[in-house]
Design a protein around this motif. Structure first.
Motif, PDB file in Angstrom:
ATOM      1  N   LYS A  84       0.847  -1.191   0.000  1.00  0.00           N
ATOM      2  CA  LYS A  84       0.000   0.000   0.000  1.00  0.00           C
ATOM      3  C   LYS A  84       0.883   1.243   0.000  1.00  0.00           C
ATOM      4  O   LYS A  84       1.939   1.263   0.613  1.00  0.00           O
ATOM      5  CB  LYS A  84      -0.899   0.048   1.244  1.00  0.00           C
ATOM      6  N   ARG A  85       0.454   2.286  -0.688  1.00  0.00           N
ATOM      7  CA  ARG A  85       1.205   3.544  -0.706  1.00  0.00           C
ATOM      8  C   ARG A  85       0.646   4.450   0.377  1.00  0.00           C
ATOM      9  O   ARG A  85      -0.575   4.542   0.556  1.00  0.00           O
ATOM     10  CB  ARG A  85       1.088   4.191  -2.078  1.00  0.00           C
ATOM     11  N   VAL A  86       1.515   5.119   1.107  1.00  0.00           N
ATOM     12  CA  VAL A  86       1.125   6.050   2.167  1.00  0.00           C
ATOM     13  C   VAL A  86       1.915   7.341   2.008  1.00  0.00           C
ATOM     14  O   VAL A  86       2.979   7.355   1.383  1.00  0.00           O
ATOM     15  CB  VAL A  86       1.363   5.454   3.582  1.00  0.00           C
ATOM     16  N   THR A  87       1.395   8.407   2.564  1.00  0.00           N
ATOM     17  CA  THR A  87       2.091   9.695   2.618  1.00  0.00           C
ATOM     18  C   THR A  87       2.445   9.945   4.070  1.00  0.00           C
ATOM     19  O   THR A  87       1.592   9.812   4.947  1.00  0.00           O
ATOM     20  CB  THR A  87       1.190  10.826   2.095  1.00  0.00           C
ATOM     21  N   ILE A  88       3.684  10.323   4.329  1.00  0.00           N
ATOM     22  CA  ILE A  88       4.152  10.538   5.700  1.00  0.00           C
ATOM     23  C   ILE A  88       4.625  11.978   5.847  1.00  0.00           C
ATOM     24  O   ILE A  88       5.410  12.468   5.040  1.00  0.00           O
ATOM     25  CB  ILE A  88       5.292   9.564   6.044  1.00  0.00           C
ATOM     26  N   PHE A  89       4.139  12.664   6.873  1.00  0.00           N
ATOM     27  CA  PHE A  89       4.602  14.001   7.229  1.00  0.00           C
ATOM     28  C   PHE A  89       5.454  13.859   8.477  1.00  0.00           C
ATOM     29  O   PHE A  89       5.061  13.192   9.427  1.00  0.00           O
ATOM     30  CB  PHE A  89       3.424  14.924   7.557  1.00  0.00           C
ATOM     31  N   VAL A  90       6.611  14.499   8.492  1.00  0.00           N
ATOM     32  CA  VAL A  90       7.497  14.434   9.654  1.00  0.00           C
ATOM     33  C   VAL A  90       7.600  15.837  10.231  1.00  0.00           C
ATOM     34  O   VAL A  90       7.989  16.783   9.548  1.00  0.00           O
ATOM     35  CB  VAL A  90       8.895  13.905   9.264  1.00  0.00           C
TER      36      VAL A  90
END
Length: 74
Positions: free
Chosen positions: A34-40
């Protein structure tokens, strides 16, 4: 022109510590591939600084002599 329906998304928040060489690791509840978007975002040392600042910035609202007189006579 037709619009694509907006699908609700659930945001997950993980609080993790950065390891050697800037690495972070955590397990997510998604299937492999699955593709996810991560904000740090770096966490502030003082977790309540923004709440304290917000609460102090609105004290002028309560410091109103005319309003105090009305409520004191009520």
């Amino acid at each position: 022109m037709s619009q694509m329906p907006v699908m609700p998304q659930t945001a997950l928040k993980y609080e993790v510590e950065v390891r050697e060489q800037g690495r972070v690791e955590f397990t997510v509840p998604f299937a492999p591939g699955k593709r996810v978007t991560i904000f740090v975002v770096e966490e502030s040392e003082d977790q309540f600084h923004d709440l304290l600042e917000a609460s102090q910035s609105t004290l002028d609202f309560w410091d109103n002599q005319l309003d105090d007189e009305d409520w004191n006579d009520a």
